[in-house]
Write an enzyme that holds these catalytic residues in place. Structure first.
Site, mmCIF file in Angstrom:
data_model
loop_
_atom_site.group_PDB
_atom_site.id
_atom_site.type_symbol
_atom_site.label_atom_id
_atom_site.label_comp_id
_atom_site.label_asym_id
_atom_site.label_seq_id
_atom_site.Cartn_x
_atom_site.Cartn_y
_atom_site.Cartn_z
ATOM 1 N N ARG A 1 10.794 -0.398 12.097
ATOM 2 C CA ARG A 1 9.585 -0.135 12.878
ATOM 3 C C ARG A 1 9.416 -1.178 13.970
ATOM 4 O O ARG A 1 9.620 -2.357 13.734
ATOM 5 C CB ARG A 1 8.371 -0.216 11.942
ATOM 6 C CG ARG A 1 7.801 1.109 11.569
ATOM 7 C CD ARG A 1 6.788 0.966 10.474
ATOM 8 N NE ARG A 1 5.622 0.187 10.876
ATOM 9 C CZ ARG A 1 4.590 -0.047 10.070
ATOM 10 N NH1 ARG A 1 4.587 0.417 8.846
ATOM 11 N NH2 ARG A 1 3.559 -0.745 10.491
ATOM 12 N N ARG B 1 11.657 -6.169 3.704
ATOM 13 C CA ARG B 1 11.513 -4.782 4.164
ATOM 14 C C ARG B 1 12.436 -4.514 5.355
ATOM 15 O O ARG B 1 13.086 -3.479 5.411
ATOM 16 C CB ARG B 1 10.053 -4.512 4.549
ATOM 17 C CG ARG B 1 9.816 -3.105 5.047
ATOM 18 C CD ARG B 1 8.389 -2.648 4.877
ATOM 19 N NE ARG B 1 7.535 -3.014 5.987
ATOM 20 C CZ ARG B 1 6.216 -2.801 6.028
ATOM 21 N NH1 ARG B 1 5.608 -2.263 4.997
ATOM 22 N NH2 ARG B 1 5.515 -3.141 7.064
ATOM 23 N N LYS C 1 0.823 -1.214 0.000
ATOM 24 C CA LYS C 1 0.000 0.000 0.000
ATOM 25 C C LYS C 1 0.859 1.267 0.000
ATOM 26 O O LYS C 1 0.584 2.200 -0.739
ATOM 27 C CB LYS C 1 -0.942 0.032 1.220
ATOM 28 C CG LYS C 1 -1.955 -1.099 1.245
ATOM 29 C CD LYS C 1 -3.043 -0.870 2.290
ATOM 30 C CE LYS C 1 -2.515 -0.873 3.718
ATOM 31 N NZ LYS C 1 -2.076 -2.177 4.232
ATOM 32 N N ARG D 1 -0.605 -8.686 13.420
ATOM 33 C CA ARG D 1 -1.227 -7.675 12.562
ATOM 34 C C ARG D 1 -2.037 -8.334 11.438
ATOM 35 O O ARG D 1 -3.102 -7.866 11.062
ATOM 36 C CB ARG D 1 -0.150 -6.758 11.977
ATOM 37 C CG ARG D 1 0.331 -5.703 12.983
ATOM 38 C CD ARG D 1 1.716 -5.172 12.671
ATOM 39 N NE ARG D 1 1.837 -4.546 11.365
ATOM 40 C CZ ARG D 1 2.987 -4.341 10.739
ATOM 41 N NH1 ARG D 1 4.121 -4.696 11.311
ATOM 42 N NH2 ARG D 1 3.017 -3.769 9.576
ATOM 43 N N ARG E 1 -10.250 0.567 9.208
ATOM 44 C CA ARG E 1 -9.682 -0.743 9.475
ATOM 45 C C ARG E 1 -10.684 -1.658 10.185
ATOM 46 O O ARG E 1 -10.375 -2.815 10.444
ATOM 47 C CB ARG E 1 -8.477 -0.562 10.389
ATOM 48 C CG ARG E 1 -7.155 -1.020 9.813
ATOM 49 C CD ARG E 1 -6.123 -0.784 10.902
ATOM 50 N NE ARG E 1 -4.836 -1.329 10.595
ATOM 51 C CZ ARG E 1 -3.862 -0.693 9.951
ATOM 52 N NH1 ARG E 1 -4.070 0.524 9.498
ATOM 53 N NH2 ARG E 1 -2.695 -1.264 9.770
#
Ligand code: ADP
Length: 196
Positions: free
Chosen positions: A139, A127, A13, A150, A88
């Site tokens: 992160r 990532r 995204k 998640r 969400r």
């Protein structure tokens, strides 16, 4: 043009949002980024949200909706915006519907980036590696354990938005498994159809 980006963590995204921002000249409103800024700035919202975010769980609907409502009033949102990470939950989707109705604005489309679940974990690993290679901090919720949480939260709480928007006739599904360029091209085709 008012757009929503939907897809599991790791679907791409953020990458595709950057493309839309430059091709359509609308701002990207990432609730994740806004919340991380609040955490960094130690605002009351940030202090409250930090532990929840670190655990991969969701911040309360009311807090997130209030942040979004305030943000879309800003001048740069007058011509539209791209929501990334919001709504969400079904409750957030209903809050957004009410917000837009009140402001007499109309949602153009919901773009769902569909990606095989098996690809997500390897995308996360890349990532993390790329972030480290750039010498940046990873992160806090980008580790395998929190990522699984998640993903679980996405399936339970966010995936129900897919039939919700399908019923509204707003859902556009994009195959997120292709190259970055191929996915961008598929999104462009959809946006051109909505507004050439
Ligand atoms: P991802 O890369 O997994 O899509 P984001 O950067 O969008 O993650 O969000 C990171 C975290 O911020 C989420 O795991 C959640 O704790 C919080 N968050 C972001 N957007 C929302 C939202 N709309 N509702 C509740 N919590 C949110």
């Amino acid at each position: 043009m008012i757009l929503i980006f939907l897809g599991p963590p790791g679907a791409g995204k953020g990458t595709q949002a950057a493309h839309i921002v430059s091709s359509r000249a609308i701002p990207q409103l990432s609730t994740g980024d806004m919340l991380r800024a609040a955490v960094a700035g130690q605002t009351p919202v940030g202090i409250q949200a930090k532990a929840v975010m670190d655990a991969g769980k969701l911040v309360s609907d009311e807090i997130v909706a209030a942040i979004v409502e305030e943000r879309i009033e800003e001048d740069d949102c007058a011509g539209g915006f791209l929501l990334d990470g919001f709504p969400r939950t079904l409750a957030q989707a209903e809050m957004l519907d009410a917000m837009l109705r009140k402001k007499e604005r109309v949602l153009d489309a919901v773009i769902e980036l569909r990606v095989d679940e098996s690809a997500l974990m390897s995308r996360l690993r890349s990532r993390i590696a790329e972030t480290k290679a750039r010498g940046e901090e990873v992160r806090k919720d980008d580790n395998e354990e929190t990522f699984k949480k998640r993903l679980e939260v996405y399936k339970e709480q966010t995936a129900p938005l897919i039939p919700y928007y399908e019923k509204q006739g707003k859902l556009k599904v994009v195959d997120g498994m292709g190259s970055v360029e191929a996915v961008s091209a598929a999104i462009d085709a959809i946006l051109d159809e909505i507004r050439p």
